[in-house]
Design a protein around this motif. Structure first.
Motif, PDB file in Angstrom:
ATOM      1  N   GLY A  64      40.049  36.429  41.774  1.00 50.02           N
ATOM      2  CA  GLY A  64      40.211  35.513  40.658  1.00 50.02           C
ATOM      3  C   GLY A  64      39.459  35.936  39.414  1.00 50.02           C
ATOM      4  N   VAL A  65      40.001  35.544  38.266  1.00 51.31           N
ATOM      5  CA  VAL A  65      39.303  35.684  36.989  1.00 51.31           C
ATOM      6  C   VAL A  65      39.476  34.378  36.230  1.00 51.31           C
ATOM      7  N   GLY A  66      38.609  34.153  35.262  1.00 50.97           N
ATOM      8  CA  GLY A  66      38.745  32.977  34.419  1.00 50.97           C
ATOM      9  C   GLY A  66      37.620  31.976  34.568  1.00 50.97           C
ATOM     10  N   PHE A  67      37.588  31.042  33.622  1.00 48.99           N
ATOM     11  CA  PHE A  67      36.504  30.067  33.507  1.00 48.99           C
ATOM     12  C   PHE A  67      36.818  28.760  34.235  1.00 48.99           C
ATOM     13  N   SER A  68      37.884  28.745  35.037  1.00 46.62           N
ATOM     14  CA  SER A  68      38.327  27.474  35.613  1.00 46.62           C
ATOM     15  C   SER A  68      37.328  26.870  36.588  1.00 46.62           C
ATOM     16  N   HIS A  95      40.253  36.621  31.206  1.00 41.67           N
ATOM     17  CA  HIS A  95      41.473  35.837  31.401  1.00 41.67           C
ATOM     18  C   HIS A  95      42.683  36.749  31.386  1.00 41.67           C
ATOM     19  N   SER A  96      43.649  36.404  32.218  1.00 43.73           N
ATOM     20  CA  SER A  96      44.806  37.282  32.411  1.00 43.73           C
ATOM     21  C   SER A  96      45.780  37.246  31.242  1.00 43.73           C
ATOM     22  N   ASP A  97      45.897  36.095  30.564  1.00 45.83           N
ATOM     23  CA  ASP A  97      46.814  35.996  29.427  1.00 45.83           C
ATOM     24  C   ASP A  97      46.371  34.839  28.535  1.00 45.83           C
ATOM     25  N   PRO A 105      38.566  45.170  22.193  1.00 49.76           N
ATOM     26  CA  PRO A 105      39.430  46.353  22.013  1.00 49.76           C
ATOM     27  C   PRO A 105      39.576  47.136  23.313  1.00 49.76           C
ATOM     28  N   GLY A 106      40.788  47.465  23.641  1.00 52.06           N
ATOM     29  CA  GLY A 106      41.039  48.209  24.867  1.00 52.06           C
ATOM     30  C   GLY A 106      41.243  47.343  26.081  1.00 52.06           C
ATOM     31  N   GLY A 107      40.932  46.033  25.964  1.00 53.70           N
ATOM     32  CA  GLY A 107      41.124  45.127  27.085  1.00 53.70           C
ATOM     33  C   GLY A 107      40.148  45.371  28.226  1.00 53.70           C
ATOM     34  N   THR A 108      40.398  44.738  29.338  1.00 50.54           N
ATOM     35  CA  THR A 108      39.534  44.831  30.520  1.00 50.54           C
ATOM     36  C   THR A 108      40.392  45.044  31.752  1.00 50.54           C
ATOM     37  N   ASP A 109      39.987  45.952  32.598  1.00 50.46           N
ATOM     38  CA  ASP A 109      40.691  46.204  33.856  1.00 50.46           C
ATOM     39  C   ASP A 109      40.373  45.065  34.824  1.00 50.46           C
ATOM     40  N   LEU A 110      41.346  44.199  35.080  1.00 48.53           N
ATOM     41  CA  LEU A 110      41.108  43.035  35.934  1.00 48.53           C
ATOM     42  C   LEU A 110      40.673  43.439  37.337  1.00 48.53           C
ATOM     43  N   ARG A 111      41.175  44.561  37.818  1.00 44.32           N
ATOM     44  CA  ARG A 111      40.829  44.991  39.169  1.00 44.32           C
ATOM     45  C   ARG A 111      39.352  45.349  39.293  1.00 44.32           C
ATOM     46  N   ALA A 112      38.730  45.719  38.183  1.00 48.00           N
ATOM     47  CA  ALA A 112      37.326  46.145  38.226  1.00 48.00           C
ATOM     48  C   ALA A 112      36.352  44.980  38.138  1.00 48.00           C
TER      49      ALA A 112
END
Length: 211
Positions: free
Chosen positions: A119-123, A48-50, A14-21
């Motif tokens: 970068g973000v994600g499990f790749s 993940h971004s989307d 809920p509220g998502g995550t600030d990717l920049r942080a």
């Protein structure tokens, strides 16, 4: 499934995550307070971004995970082996990512990746787990196209970047490197120890013979 659940939980938080942080930005890892550095090194893998980004990485995890679990005997031992592999390769792949950007800035004067990449994600971890699965002996991927299964993750990354060049090549290469280090570093260490042991035994024999 546990790793998939963690990724899904963060995505639908809920509220998502600030990717920049939380993004894995090399300069932020090395120049910000240690608490933020640890957050970026570890938590960024589960963000993940989307939906497309999430589905792609979870598909990779669901492909490699069962092979690793099967090679360890399945059940709780298999699940433990998969978690162990992820726990080792996640910080290793991310450390290689940060370190390579730092080295590029330090020795080649190119600072774009150091300051701008995030970068973000499990790749990265997915690439590492793909290498471990391909080297586990339980994965038959590659035989159908006439290639050794051990190198198929490298081929898949190369083809993937031809199809989708916007993906982070650095992250994927660092993930592959972490996977190969996980697989081969213990073997090299054991071989080195055996060689030292044999040399030590011969050395003692010569000394005893001389007396």
């Amino acid at each position: 499934l546990g790793l998939v659940a963690v990724n899904l939980a963060w995505f639908f938080r809920p509220g998502g995550t600030d990717l920049r942080a939380v993004a894995l930005q090399p300069y932020a890892v090395l120049e910000r307070p240690p608490r933020e550095a640890v957050t970026r090194l570890l938590l960024s893998a589960f963000i993940h971004s989307d939906a497309e980004h999430l589905i792609s990485n979870m598909a990779s995890l669901l492909s490699a995970g069962p092979a690793i679990e099967a090679a360890a005997g399945g059940g709780s031992e298999g699940a433990s082996a998969l978690l162990h592999a992820a726990a080792i390769t996640l910080p290793l792949a991310h450390a290689l990512y940060v370190g390579s950007a730092w080295a590029e800035r330090r020795w080649y004067g190119r600072s774009a990746a150091y300051h701008r990449d995030g970068g973000v994600g499990f790749s990265s971890v997915g690439c590492a787990l793909a290498v471990i699965a391909a080297n586990s002996g339980s994965s038959g991927v590659g035989s159908s196209v006439g290639l050794p299964p051990e190198i198929m993750p490298v081929v898949q990354v190369a083809v993937g970047h031809l199809v989708y060049p916007r993906a982070s090549l650095r992250a994927h290469v660092c993930g592959l490197a972490a996977g190969f280090m996980f697989v081969y570093a213990p073997k090299v260490f054991r071989a080195f120890r055996r060689r030292l042991a044999r040399r030590g035994w011969r050395g003692r024999g010569r000394r005893l013979g001389g007396e």
